[in-house]
Scaffold this active site. Structure first.
Site, PDB file in Angstrom:
ATOM      1  N   ASN A 204       0.856  -1.188   0.000  1.00  0.00           N
ATOM      2  CA  ASN A 204       0.000   0.000   0.000  1.00  0.00           C
ATOM      3  C   ASN A 204       0.895   1.242   0.000  1.00  0.00           C
ATOM      4  O   ASN A 204       2.120   1.141   0.022  1.00  0.00           O
ATOM      5  CB  ASN A 204      -0.976  -0.017   1.181  1.00  0.00           C
ATOM      6  CG  ASN A 204      -0.296   0.027   2.539  1.00  0.00           C
ATOM      7  OD1 ASN A 204       0.747   0.659   2.726  1.00  0.00           O
ATOM      8  ND2 ASN A 204      -0.879  -0.658   3.519  1.00  0.00           N
ATOM      9  N   GLU A 207       3.332   1.650   2.985  1.00  0.00           N
ATOM     10  CA  GLU A 207       4.377   0.626   2.954  1.00  0.00           C
ATOM     11  C   GLU A 207       5.407   0.917   1.865  1.00  0.00           C
ATOM     12  O   GLU A 207       6.613   0.778   2.081  1.00  0.00           O
ATOM     13  CB  GLU A 207       3.736  -0.741   2.711  1.00  0.00           C
ATOM     14  CG  GLU A 207       2.906  -1.250   3.877  1.00  0.00           C
ATOM     15  CD  GLU A 207       2.050  -2.448   3.519  1.00  0.00           C
ATOM     16  OE1 GLU A 207       1.583  -3.149   4.431  1.00  0.00           O
ATOM     17  OE2 GLU A 207       1.816  -2.682   2.312  1.00  0.00           O
ATOM     18  N   ASP A 269      -6.280  -8.089  -0.050  1.00  0.00           N
ATOM     19  CA  ASP A 269      -6.336  -9.507  -0.407  1.00  0.00           C
ATOM     20  C   ASP A 269      -7.115  -9.699  -1.704  1.00  0.00           C
ATOM     21  O   ASP A 269      -6.748 -10.522  -2.550  1.00  0.00           O
ATOM     22  CB  ASP A 269      -7.001 -10.315   0.709  1.00  0.00           C
ATOM     23  CG  ASP A 269      -6.240 -10.258   2.022  1.00  0.00           C
ATOM     24  OD1 ASP A 269      -5.018 -10.058   1.994  1.00  0.00           O
ATOM     25  OD2 ASP A 269      -6.889 -10.400   3.075  1.00  0.00           O
TER      26      ASP A 269
END
Length: 318
Positions: A204, A207, A269
Site C-alpha cells: 500500500n 508501505e 487480499d
C-alpha cells in the site's frame, strides 16, 4: 464488456494458484453501543451476535475460490479450537486445509473486531510472531514443493507472523523463477530486500514510501522496481485508487471505483487474488490491474472481511 475482458473472465475457472502465507481467523462481535462505561471513558457494547470469516492468506484463497479459480493454500495454524474453526471455515468454502501445518503450543492468529452500528470500534489480536523452527519450516517448504508443479502462479501473503522467513522466501522466489512461475508478493515491514527477484509486489502507499525512503509514489515505485529487480509493482492507495509500475514504462494511475466505502478490511487480499487470477487467465498487467481495481471497489462496499465472487465481478462489466 470488451471481448478481451470477456475472454479473460472465461479463463478464470482454469486457473490454479499456490497461496503461501499467514492465515488467520477474523472474528466479529456485532452489537449496539448503549452508553459510556462508568468505570472508564469507553463505550459499552451490547453483544448481539458473533461471526467468523477466514483472513490473511486464507482470505486471498477465498477470493481466488470466489472468482471460480482453484487455490492451493499453505500456512500454519495452532493446535487449538480457533485452528479447528479456521480449517472448518476453509473446508466450508471448498478450500482444502490439508496443507496447513498444525503447530502445538503456537496459537492460531485471530483478529477479533468489535462492531457497533456498522462501525468497527475496537480490535483484539491473538497471535505469535516468532519464526518457525527449522524442522517446521522444512515441512512447510516441502508442502510448497509438492504443489508448485500443479499451479500457474504463486502468491506470497506476508503479514509478519513468523512463517515467511528470509530463507523460506529466498527458496520460494528462486524456485518459482527457475520453474518459470510468476510469483506475486503482498509485502509487509520495511525490509523489502527479502522479496528481491519476485515478479511483482503489491504494497500500500504507506508501505511503499517507507520501504523506499521516498516521499512520492512515482519515485518510490521506480526505486523499488530497480532496487529489487522486479518486473512490476502495484501500489494500492485506498480512496485514491492504485498506481501500476512496469520497467521502462510510465506509471499507470487507476482511480478508485467504490461508490460507498464502508470497510477496507481485506481489500488488499481481493486486489492480490484478482490480479493474480487475471494474469494467469491471460490478461496483461494493465488489464488485470483494472479488473482487480473493480473487484476492490466491490468488497469495500461491504462491512467486514468480504471476498469477491465471480458473478458480482462480472456484473460490473455489463
Amino acid at each position: 464488456m470488451s471481448l478481451k475482458i470477456r475472454e479473460i473472465l472465461a479463463n478464470f475457472s482454469r486457473v490454479k494458484v499456490l497461496v503461501i502465507g499467514d492465515v488467520m481467523l477474523d472474528r466479529y462481535w456485532w452489537g449496539r453501543m448503549t452508553r459510556i462505561s462508568p468505570e472508564a471513558p469507553v463505550p459499552i457494547v451490547n453483544l448481539e451476535k458473533e461471526s467468523f470469516v477466514v483472513g490473511g492468506a486464507a482470505n486471498v484463497a477465498a477470493n481466488i475460490k470466489g472468482l471460480g479459480a482453484t487455490p492451493y493454500l499453505v500456512g500454519i495454524i495452532g493446535d487449538d479450537l480457533n485452528g479447528e474453526v479456521l480449517a472448518n471455515s476453509l473446508e466450508s468454502l471448498k478450500i482444502s486445509a490439508k496443507s496447513l501445518l498444525k503447530i502445538p503450543n503456537r496459537p492460531t492468529t485471530v483478529k477479533t473486531r468489535i462492531v457497533a452500528h456498522q462501525q468497527q470500534i475496537s480490535r483484539i489480536d491473538q497471535e505469535a510472531t516468532d519464526n518457525l523452527s527449522p524442522q517446521d519450516e522444512e515441512i512447510v517448504w516441502q508442502k510448497c514443493l509438492d504443489l508448485l508443479n500443479k499451479v500457474d502462479l504463486v502468491i506470497v501473503s506476508d503479514y509478519l507472523k513468523g512463517l515467511l522467513s528470509d530463507n523460506l522466501l529466498l527458496r520460494l522466489i528462486t524456485t518459482a523463477n527457475l520453474s518459470d512461475k510468476r510469483i506475486l508478493v503482498d509485502p509487509k515491514g520495511k525490509n523489502y530486500q527479502k522479496y528481491k527477484n519476485a515478479t511483482l509486489l503489491t504494497p500500500n502507499r504507506q508501505e511503499g514510501l517507507e520501504a523506499s525512503h521516498k516521499f512520492q509514489i512515482e519515485k518510490a515505485g521506480a526505486w523499488l522496481i530497480t532496487k529489487l529487480s522486479l518486473e512490476a509493482l502495484l501500489i494500492t492507495e485506498g480512496e485514491d485508487g492504485m498506481t501500476v509500475f512496469e520497467k521502462k514504462k510510465s506509471p499507470l494511475k487507476l482511480e478508485a471505483l467504490a461508490r460507498h466505502v464502508y470497510d477496507v478490511t481485506g481489500a488488499g487480499d481481493t486486489v492480490m487474488a484478482t490480479l493474480a487470477v487475471a494474469l494467469a487467465a491471460g490478461g496483461d498487467l494493465k488489464t488485470s490491474a483494472g479488473i482487480a481495481n473493480i473487484a476492490a471497489g466491490c468488497v469495500v462496499e461491504e462491512v467486514g472481511t468480504t471476498s469477491i465472487n465471480f458473478e458480482r465481478l462480472k456484473r460490473e462489466f455489463y
